[in-house]
Design a protein around this motif. Sequence first.
Motif, PDB file in Angstrom:
ATOM      1  N   PRO A 158       0.847  -1.199   0.000  1.00  0.00           N
ATOM      2  CA  PRO A 158       0.000   0.000   0.000  1.00  0.00           C
ATOM      3  C   PRO A 158       0.882   1.249   0.000  1.00  0.00           C
ATOM      4  O   PRO A 158       1.876   1.303   0.739  1.00  0.00           O
ATOM      5  CB  PRO A 158      -0.778  -0.107   1.314  1.00  0.00           C
ATOM      6  N   LEU A 159       0.508   2.221  -0.827  1.00  0.00           N
ATOM      7  CA  LEU A 159       1.326   3.423  -0.980  1.00  0.00           C
ATOM      8  C   LEU A 159       1.535   4.147   0.346  1.00  0.00           C
ATOM      9  O   LEU A 159       2.592   4.731   0.598  1.00  0.00           O
ATOM     10  CB  LEU A 159       0.636   4.358  -1.985  1.00  0.00           C
ATOM     11  N   LYS A 160       0.491   4.079   1.190  1.00  0.00           N
ATOM     12  CA  LYS A 160       0.578   4.790   2.487  1.00  0.00           C
ATOM     13  C   LYS A 160       1.735   4.281   3.340  1.00  0.00           C
ATOM     14  O   LYS A 160       2.225   4.990   4.206  1.00  0.00           O
ATOM     15  CB  LYS A 160      -0.732   4.603   3.265  1.00  0.00           C
ATOM     16  N   GLU A 161       2.127   3.019   3.097  1.00  0.00           N
ATOM     17  CA  GLU A 161       3.198   2.449   3.923  1.00  0.00           C
ATOM     18  C   GLU A 161       4.587   2.693   3.336  1.00  0.00           C
ATOM     19  O   GLU A 161       5.588   2.308   3.930  1.00  0.00           O
ATOM     20  CB  GLU A 161       2.985   0.927   4.075  1.00  0.00           C
ATOM     21  N   ILE A 162       4.636   3.292   2.141  1.00  0.00           N
ATOM     22  CA  ILE A 162       5.950   3.529   1.517  1.00  0.00           C
ATOM     23  C   ILE A 162       6.381   4.971   1.814  1.00  0.00           C
ATOM     24  O   ILE A 162       5.702   5.911   1.419  1.00  0.00           O
ATOM     25  CB  ILE A 162       5.891   3.312  -0.014  1.00  0.00           C
ATOM     26  N   PRO A 163       7.507   5.146   2.520  1.00  0.00           N
ATOM     27  CA  PRO A 163       7.968   6.509   2.814  1.00  0.00           C
ATOM     28  C   PRO A 163       8.212   7.293   1.527  1.00  0.00           C
ATOM     29  O   PRO A 163       8.582   6.710   0.497  1.00  0.00           O
ATOM     30  CB  PRO A 163       9.293   6.295   3.557  1.00  0.00           C
ATOM     31  N   ILE A 164       8.005   8.626   1.602  1.00  0.00           N
ATOM     32  CA  ILE A 164       8.076   9.457   0.392  1.00  0.00           C
ATOM     33  C   ILE A 164       9.425   9.332  -0.314  1.00  0.00           C
ATOM     34  O   ILE A 164       9.488   9.240  -1.538  1.00  0.00           O
ATOM     35  CB  ILE A 164       7.764  10.928   0.737  1.00  0.00           C
ATOM     36  N   VAL A 165      10.510   9.281   0.449  1.00  0.00           N
ATOM     37  CA  VAL A 165      11.827   9.221  -0.191  1.00  0.00           C
ATOM     38  C   VAL A 165      11.998   7.890  -0.940  1.00  0.00           C
ATOM     39  O   VAL A 165      12.586   7.840  -2.021  1.00  0.00           O
ATOM     40  CB  VAL A 165      12.959   9.480   0.823  1.00  0.00           C
ATOM     41  N   GLU A 166      11.396   6.817  -0.401  1.00  0.00           N
ATOM     42  CA  GLU A 166      11.479   5.517  -1.096  1.00  0.00           C
ATOM     43  C   GLU A 166      10.638   5.539  -2.370  1.00  0.00           C
ATOM     44  O   GLU A 166      11.007   4.952  -3.387  1.00  0.00           O
ATOM     45  CB  GLU A 166      11.013   4.396  -0.158  1.00  0.00           C
ATOM     46  N   ARG A 167       9.505   6.245  -2.314  1.00  0.00           N
ATOM     47  CA  ARG A 167       8.684   6.399  -3.524  1.00  0.00           C
ATOM     48  C   ARG A 167       9.502   7.061  -4.631  1.00  0.00           C
ATOM     49  O   ARG A 167       9.343   6.759  -5.804  1.00  0.00           O
ATOM     50  CB  ARG A 167       7.465   7.277  -3.234  1.00  0.00           C
ATOM     51  N   GLY A 168      10.375   8.000  -4.215  1.00  0.00           N
ATOM     52  CA  GLY A 168      11.225   8.700  -5.188  1.00  0.00           C
ATOM     53  C   GLY A 168      12.221   7.777  -5.878  1.00  0.00           C
ATOM     54  O   GLY A 168      12.778   8.133  -6.910  1.00  0.00           O
ATOM     55  N   ARG A 169      12.460   6.597  -5.284  1.00  0.00           N
ATOM     56  CA  ARG A 169      13.345   5.615  -5.943  1.00  0.00           C
ATOM     57  C   ARG A 169      12.541   4.589  -6.736  1.00  0.00           C
ATOM     58  O   ARG A 169      13.015   4.031  -7.709  1.00  0.00           O
ATOM     59  CB  ARG A 169      14.176   4.870  -4.881  1.00  0.00           C
ATOM     60  N   LEU A 170      11.280   4.348  -6.287  1.00  0.00           N
ATOM     61  CA  LEU A 170      10.475   3.284  -6.903  1.00  0.00           C
ATOM     62  C   LEU A 170       9.759   3.717  -8.175  1.00  0.00           C
ATOM     63  O   LEU A 170       9.472   2.892  -9.039  1.00  0.00           O
ATOM     64  CB  LEU A 170       9.419   2.792  -5.901  1.00  0.00           C
ATOM     65  N   ALA A 171       9.406   5.006  -8.249  1.00  0.00           N
ATOM     66  CA  ALA A 171       8.603   5.444  -9.390  1.00  0.00           C
ATOM     67  C   ALA A 171       9.088   6.776  -9.928  1.00  0.00           C
ATOM     68  O   ALA A 171       9.654   7.581  -9.194  1.00  0.00           O
ATOM     69  CB  ALA A 171       7.139   5.564  -8.976  1.00  0.00           C
ATOM     70  N   ALA A 172       8.867   7.002 -11.212  1.00  0.00           N
ATOM     71  CA  ALA A 172       9.188   8.298 -11.818  1.00  0.00           C
ATOM     72  C   ALA A 172       7.936   8.831 -12.497  1.00  0.00           C
ATOM     73  O   ALA A 172       7.152   8.067 -13.057  1.00  0.00           O
ATOM     74  CB  ALA A 172      10.306   8.139 -12.836  1.00  0.00           C
ATOM     75  N   TRP A 173       7.755  10.129 -12.428  1.00  0.00           N
ATOM     76  CA  TRP A 173       6.579  10.771 -13.016  1.00  0.00           C
ATOM     77  C   TRP A 173       7.030  11.862 -13.969  1.00  0.00           C
ATOM     78  O   TRP A 173       7.907  12.660 -13.639  1.00  0.00           O
ATOM     79  CB  TRP A 173       5.721  11.346 -11.885  1.00  0.00           C
ATOM     80  N   VAL A 174       6.465  11.875 -15.149  1.00  0.00           N
ATOM     81  CA  VAL A 174       6.784  12.922 -16.126  1.00  0.00           C
ATOM     82  C   VAL A 174       5.518  13.744 -16.356  1.00  0.00           C
ATOM     83  O   VAL A 174       4.506  13.204 -16.783  1.00  0.00           O
ATOM     84  CB  VAL A 174       7.282  12.308 -17.455  1.00  0.00           C
ATOM     85  N   PRO A 175       5.568  15.058 -16.053  1.00  0.00           N
ATOM     86  CA  PRO A 175       4.360  15.872 -16.223  1.00  0.00           C
ATOM     87  C   PRO A 175       4.073  16.152 -17.693  1.00  0.00           C
ATOM     88  O   PRO A 175       4.959  16.061 -18.536  1.00  0.00           O
ATOM     89  CB  PRO A 175       4.702  17.163 -15.489  1.00  0.00           C
ATOM     90  N   GLN A 176       2.824  16.497 -17.953  1.00  0.00           N
ATOM     91  CA  GLN A 176       2.407  16.794 -19.318  1.00  0.00           C
ATOM     92  C   GLN A 176       3.184  17.991 -19.870  1.00  0.00           C
ATOM     93  O   GLN A 176       3.590  18.004 -21.015  1.00  0.00           O
ATOM     94  CB  GLN A 176       0.917  17.122 -19.276  1.00  0.00           C
ATOM     95  N   GLU A 177       3.360  18.988 -19.013  1.00  0.00           N
ATOM     96  CA  GLU A 177       4.099  20.180 -19.433  1.00  0.00           C
ATOM     97  C   GLU A 177       5.035  20.580 -18.317  1.00  0.00           C
ATOM     98  O   GLU A 177       4.615  20.613 -17.159  1.00  0.00           O
ATOM     99  CB  GLU A 177       3.125  21.333 -19.661  1.00  0.00           C
ATOM    100  N   ALA A 178       6.283  20.866 -18.646  1.00  0.00           N
ATOM    101  CA  ALA A 178       7.221  21.269 -17.609  1.00  0.00           C
ATOM    102  C   ALA A 178       7.341  22.790 -17.614  1.00  0.00           C
ATOM    103  O   ALA A 178       7.546  23.390 -18.659  1.00  0.00           O
ATOM    104  CB  ALA A 178       8.575  20.637 -17.869  1.00  0.00           C
ATOM    105  N   HIS A 179       7.155  23.405 -16.444  1.00  0.00           N
ATOM    106  CA  HIS A 179       7.318  24.856 -16.331  1.00  0.00           C
ATOM    107  C   HIS A 179       8.585  25.127 -15.546  1.00  0.00           C
ATOM    108  O   HIS A 179       8.687  24.750 -14.390  1.00  0.00           O
ATOM    109  CB  HIS A 179       6.119  25.472 -15.614  1.00  0.00           C
ATOM    110  N   PHE A 180       9.540  25.755 -16.181  1.00  0.00           N
ATOM    111  CA  PHE A 180      10.786  26.055 -15.486  1.00  0.00           C
ATOM    112  C   PHE A 180      10.891  27.563 -15.283  1.00  0.00           C
ATOM    113  O   PHE A 180      11.182  28.297 -16.216  1.00  0.00           O
ATOM    114  CB  PHE A 180      11.986  25.578 -16.302  1.00  0.00           C
ATOM    115  N   GLY A 181      10.653  28.020 -14.063  1.00  0.00           N
ATOM    116  CA  GLY A 181      10.737  29.447 -13.784  1.00  0.00           C
ATOM    117  C   GLY A 181      12.179  29.901 -13.609  1.00  0.00           C
ATOM    118  O   GLY A 181      12.507  31.058 -13.815  1.00  0.00           O
ATOM    119  N   PHE A 182      13.043  28.975 -13.215  1.00  0.00           N
ATOM    120  CA  PHE A 182      14.427  29.352 -12.913  1.00  0.00           C
ATOM    121  C   PHE A 182      15.368  28.676 -13.915  1.00  0.00           C
ATOM    122  O   PHE A 182      15.059  27.612 -14.433  1.00  0.00           O
ATOM    123  CB  PHE A 182      14.794  28.940 -11.493  1.00  0.00           C
ATOM    124  N   GLY A 183      16.515  29.299 -14.128  1.00  0.00           N
ATOM    125  CA  GLY A 183      17.414  28.812 -15.174  1.00  0.00           C
ATOM    126  C   GLY A 183      18.385  27.729 -14.745  1.00  0.00           C
ATOM    127  O   GLY A 183      19.586  27.841 -14.981  1.00  0.00           O
TER     128      GLY A 183
END
Lengths: 237, 325
Positions: free
Chosen positions: A61-86
Motif C-alpha cells: 500500500p502506498l501509504k506504507e511507503i515513505p516518500i523518499v522511497e517512492r522517489g526511488r520506486l517510481a518516476a513521473w513525467v508531467p504533461q508540461e514542464a514549467h521552469f521558472g528558474f534557469g
Amino acid sequence: MNALELKQVAVPDRLRSLDLTLATGQLVGLIGPNGSGKSTLLEVAAGLLPTAGSVAWRGRPLKEIPIVERGRLAAWVPQEAHFGFGFSVESVVGQGRFAHGDDGRGVAEALARFDLTALAKRPVNRLSGGERQRVMLARALVVDPKLHFWDEPLAALDVKHALEVLVLAQQLTRTGATVFMSLHDLRLAHCLDRVVVLDQGALRADGPPEDVLSGELLQAVFGVRLRTAPGMILELP
Amino acid sequence: MTLATRQKWALPGSVTLLVAGVLASLATGDMRLSPAMIWAGITGTDELVSTVLWNIRLPRTLVAIEIGAALAASGVVMQAFFRNHLASPGLLGVSAGGSAGAVIAIGMGWAAWSYYLVPAAAVVGAMGATMAVVVLAKQGASTERLLLAGVALNALLGAVTSYVLSNFTLSYERNAQIIFWLLGGLEDRTWEHVMMAAPIALGAVLLWPLGRSMDLLSLGRNEAQSLGVDVKHLQRRMIILATVMTALATAVAGTVGFVGLVVPHIFRLLFGPEHQRLVPVSLIGGAAFVLFCDVFARSAGDLRLGIVTALVGGPFFLWMLRRAS
C-alpha cells in the motif's frame, strides 16, 4: 506480483470509482478524449493526488511507503514542464538521483540517450517544448525506477524522438519496469502491450490494442470514424 | 569569467564584501574612525572610541547584518515557494504584516510588560500576512496575481500601522514613529535589538540544509514530491522560517523593502539558481547589502535605510518586471 493496483480510486468531478491492475513489465497506454481524466488517473497512480480507495505499488500500500522511497520506486513525467528558474539541463536531469543521495549515476548516459549532451549546460527555461519534454524523460530515466508514469510524453516531440521514446519504453519493460503513459496518437498504439481507455472519468475499455481500438469504440469515445487505408509508415532506421 | 569560475568565488567574494561592509559601518558616522581607531576602540585603549563602538556602532552593525541576512534569505525562500522571481517579503506584504503586529504591540502598551512581546507580535502579524498571500496567490500563481495580492495586503496593513500609530502615540512622537515603521531604519539600535533579532541566526542554520530540496520544489510541487521530497513538510518549514525571519527583521528595523528581491536576483544571475549556493551566499550578501545601504544612508545626511533600499530596489524591480514581460 502486480506493479500497480488501484482499488476504487475516485477524485470528485474528475474520476469515477475505478479498479485497475497493471502487471510487471508491461507497456500500458492510457487514452481518452481531452478532459477524460487521464492526467488525474496518472497522478493518482503516482501517489501525487489524494484519492478515495487504495493505491498499491508492487503489492505494498502506498501509504506504507515513505516518500523518499517512492522517489526511488517510481518516476513521473508531467504533461508540461514549467521552469521558472534557469537551472542547467544537466542539473535538472541530475535531480532524478535525489532519493538516491544525489550520486549522479546515469546522468551522462541519459543526456546522451535523449540527444541532450550538447545542451547539458544550457538553462532549461531557454529550451523548446520538445527539448523540455526530453529533459523530463531523461530525469525519469536516471531515477531508475520500477514504475514509470508519463503524462503525454510524446505530445511535444518530433517523430524521431517520439519513436525513440517508445523504443525506450519497450526496453524498460524488458528489464522488469512497468510503463504507464497517456498518449493521443492512436497510430502509435501498436507499440503498446495494453490500452486503457478513459471516457468522462470512467474506465471504458481495457485490453490489447488490437482488441480494444475498434471502430465502434473510437466512434463512441472520440466521435471519429475509423478507416484503414494504405499510408506512410515511419520507423527508426 | 565563466559560470564555474564565478561559482568558485561566490562564497569568498560575499564574505569579503561582508567584512568590508562591517568595517565601513564601524567607521562611518558623526565621528569618522580609521581602522587603527577601530582597533583601539575594540581593545579599549581609547575610551571615547570604545564607547561609540560598543554602544552605538556595533549594535547598529549587528542589527544590519541580522536584518540583511533575514530579508535576503526570506526572499530566496519565497521565490522558491511561489516559483516566482518577484516574490519577496516586502512586495508580498509579509514585512508590512510584521510591522503592523509590532506596532499594535507597542500601541497597546504590551512592550512595557516584556520587550520580547514586540517581536512575538511581529511574528503573528507576518504569519497572518503570509497565510493571506498563500491563500490568495497559491504556489505557481501568475506574477500579476501574486503582486496584486501583495499590493492589497501592503495597503491594508500600512493603513493598520498608520491608524494604530496615530491613535496610540503622543503627537510629538507620532510622525517619527510612523516614519520609522513604514520606512525602516537602524537609528538608536541597542544590544536589546541585537538580542531580539538573534533567533535569525538559528533560522539561517535551519535553512541551510534545505537548499537541495528547494531546487526540486522550485520546478514544481508534483515534480518534487515524485522525486522523493516530502513537499508538505518542506513547505511548512520554508514558510515558517521565511516568515519568522522577516518578522524579526521588521520588529527591530521597521519595513525595509526590496532586500529580498534585489539580493537573491543578483546572486542568481551571477552564480546560478542552485539553492545550496544561493541560500548561504544570499544570507552573507544580504547582510553586506544592508550594511552598505546603511553606510550610504548615514553618509548622505541620515537618510532612512528604507529610502536607500527603495532607491536601489525600486528601479531594479521595474527592470525585472520589464524583463519578465
